[in-house]
Design a protein around this motif. Structure first.
Motif, PDB file in Angstrom:
ATOM      1  N   THR A  90       0.826  -1.206   0.000  1.00 30.00           N
ATOM      2  CA  THR A  90       0.000   0.000   0.000  1.00 30.00           C
ATOM      3  C   THR A  90       0.862   1.259   0.000  1.00 30.00           C
ATOM      4  OG1 THR A  90      -1.742  -1.165   1.220  1.00 30.00           O
ATOM      5  CG2 THR A  90      -1.835   1.235   1.205  1.00 30.00           C
ATOM      6  N   TRP A 148       2.220   1.712  -3.457  1.00 31.20           N
ATOM      7  CA  TRP A 148       1.165   2.127  -4.386  1.00 31.20           C
ATOM      8  C   TRP A 148       0.815   3.598  -4.197  1.00 31.20           C
ATOM      9  CZ3 TRP A 148      -0.913   0.306  -8.665  1.00 31.20           C
ATOM     10  CH2 TRP A 148      -2.163   0.753  -9.077  1.00 31.20           C
ATOM     11  N   ASP A 150      -7.977   1.127  -8.761  1.00 31.09           N
ATOM     12  CA  ASP A 150      -7.178   1.023  -7.537  1.00 31.09           C
ATOM     13  C   ASP A 150      -7.534  -0.307  -6.887  1.00 31.09           C
ATOM     14  OD1 ASP A 150      -5.824   1.239  -5.191  1.00 31.09           O
ATOM     15  OD2 ASP A 150      -6.758   3.103  -4.526  1.00 31.09           O
ATOM     16  N   VAL A 188      -5.008  -2.756  -5.782  1.00 27.00           N
ATOM     17  CA  VAL A 188      -3.742  -3.385  -5.415  1.00 27.00           C
ATOM     18  C   VAL A 188      -3.944  -4.447  -4.334  1.00 27.00           C
ATOM     19  CG1 VAL A 188      -3.140  -1.654  -3.675  1.00 27.00           C
ATOM     20  CG2 VAL A 188      -1.329  -2.893  -4.861  1.00 27.00           C
ATOM     21  N   MET A 237       3.115  -6.287  -7.228  1.00 21.99           N
ATOM     22  CA  MET A 237       3.534  -5.066  -7.916  1.00 21.99           C
ATOM     23  C   MET A 237       3.468  -5.237  -9.430  1.00 21.99           C
ATOM     24  SD  MET A 237       6.791  -3.884  -5.598  1.00 21.99           S
ATOM     25  CE  MET A 237       6.582  -3.189  -3.942  1.00 21.99           C
ATOM     26  N   ALA A 241      -0.160  -5.221 -10.542  1.00 22.56           N
ATOM     27  CA  ALA A 241      -0.728  -3.877 -10.424  1.00 22.56           C
ATOM     28  C   ALA A 241      -0.294  -2.999 -11.598  1.00 22.56           C
ATOM     29  CB  ALA A 241      -0.307  -3.247  -9.100  1.00 22.56           C
TER      30      ALA A 241
END
Length: 389
Positions: A315, A318, A332, A334, A359, A362
């Protein structure tokens, strides 16, 4: 992408310490209050989409003035496409969350010490099961796997399965044979489905009447591969019988398990999520081992602490990308990406793998949204050429 030298770090897909039943359990003692960074924090990435479009042209491919949108058009498209997806329900939750069950380092140390003691007791149970019947040994191993405890006892379970495979099941009932077949196939033993041939009757069915045996055979048959006809027949036979039995059964743990298996067979479920439900069911089981149950609950809480720490790292990374302001049209999601990977690698020792893969997914999701929700066909073609180069 940054120009200049690139530093690459290689990671082992499975840390060496995971081969030991005691070491894959990561202690969360005093050091867990301020855990060492599992990976180096990624610096905030500035996309500079609008600023770069003011002064530069894309250098990949032949770009005409018509292909390069001006800033006003960019602003218009950003405002039009913003809000396509609802915002994340998680927000900054994991940045400041503290699990009340282990808020202090002392609590975490006590949890780790208690887990170590319980593991020793369960390891003794696995070793002493040598003197028990095949069904009881198989049931214990199956229970540990369904509770997601098997990664703590890899060596013990491997040794037990070697003995079980050598002993055979020539004098066992169909329920025990099905569990034997399912567990050995799951652990990559080359066992033949012909072990079920002696249970076939003249009508082409199987000599299985009670729901427990039918359910065991049904799940085992889904461990088959292409061309194993007898397992295909077992699925058809047991499914019909289980559907009939379920319609006549009262609400019970067995009825719930049959209903769940008919929807998704046990070998095809996501184990880490299934274990949450199985802990509650196992607690009400007549054959429950209290030590195993306590370890399952404690291990679930310990793994949850590790997963929450992973999400804190992800988080923070991100948020550092400023996706919400730079790419308002993008999803959004993630946390959802992390939960996807968690279904594959749930053990604490795979923390770094989970973070890196989350990651990657995402970033791929951002690219997908750029193609689907923002870029024009001409821009998509240019971006594709850039990626290919």
């Amino acid at each position: 992408m940054h120009s200049g030298s690139t530093v690459m770090t290689t990671f082992s897909s499975k840390p060496p310490q995971c081969s030991s039943r005691r070491s894959c359990h990561v202690h969360i003692g005093a050091a867990a209050a301020s855990p060492p960074p599992l990976i180096r924090r990624c610096p905030s990435v500035s996309w500079r989409w609008l600023e770069q479009r003011r002064h530069t042209r894309l250098q990949c491919g032949q770009s005409s003035p018509q292909q390069i949108s001006n800033l006003d058009e960019d602003d218009s498209r950003l405002s039009q496409n913003a809000g396509i997806f609802h915002p994340s329900i998680w927000g900054d939750f994991f940045l400041g969350y503290s699990n009340p069950a282990a808020a202090s380092s002392q609590q975490q140390t006590q949890m780790a010490e208690r887990a170590d003691k319980l593991k020793e007791q369960v390891a003794e149970m696995i070793a002493s099961s040598t003197f028990r019947g095949q069904h009881e040994r198989l049931h214990l191993i199956d229970t540990l796997e369904r509770l997601c405890l098997d990664h703590l006892f890899e060596e013990d379970i491997s040794a037990a399965l070697s003995q079980i495979e050598a002993a055979g099941v020539s004098d066992c009932d169909i329920g025990t044979v099905a569990l034997w077949f399912c567990l050995l196939r799951k652990h990559r033993y080359r066992v033949s489905p012909d072990v079920f041939a002696r249970f076939k009757n003249e009508e082409g069915g199987f000599l299985a009447d009670n729901p427990e045996d039918l359910l065991s055979l049904y799940n085992a048959a889904y461990m088959g591969v292409h061309g194993e006809t007898i397992l295909d027949e077992a699925i058809l036979f047991t499914r019909r019988r289980l559907e009939t039995a379920l319609s006549n059964m009262e609400e019970s743990l067995l009825a719930h398990e049959i209903k769940s298996a008919l929807e998704i067979p046990s070998p095809r479920r996501v184990r880490i999520y299934e274990s949450k439900h199985y802990i509650s069911a196992y607690e009400k089981d007549a054959t429950v081992h209290e030590t195993v149950l306590q370890l399952a609950k404690l291990n679930s809480n310990i793994m949850q602490l590790h997963h929450q720490h992973d999400l804190e790292i992800i988080t923070r990374w991100w948020k550092g990308l400023h996706v919400e302001s730079k790419l308002p049209f993008a999803r959004d999601r993630v946390v959802e990406c992390y939960l996807w990977i968690l279904g594959v690698y749930y053990e604490p020792c795979y923390s770094r793998s989970r973070i890196i893969l989350t990651m990657v997914i995402a970033i791929v999701t951002l690219l997908d949204d750029i193609y689907d929700s923002y870029a024009t066909p001409e821009e998509c073609e240019i971006l594709t050429k850039c990626i290919e180069r």
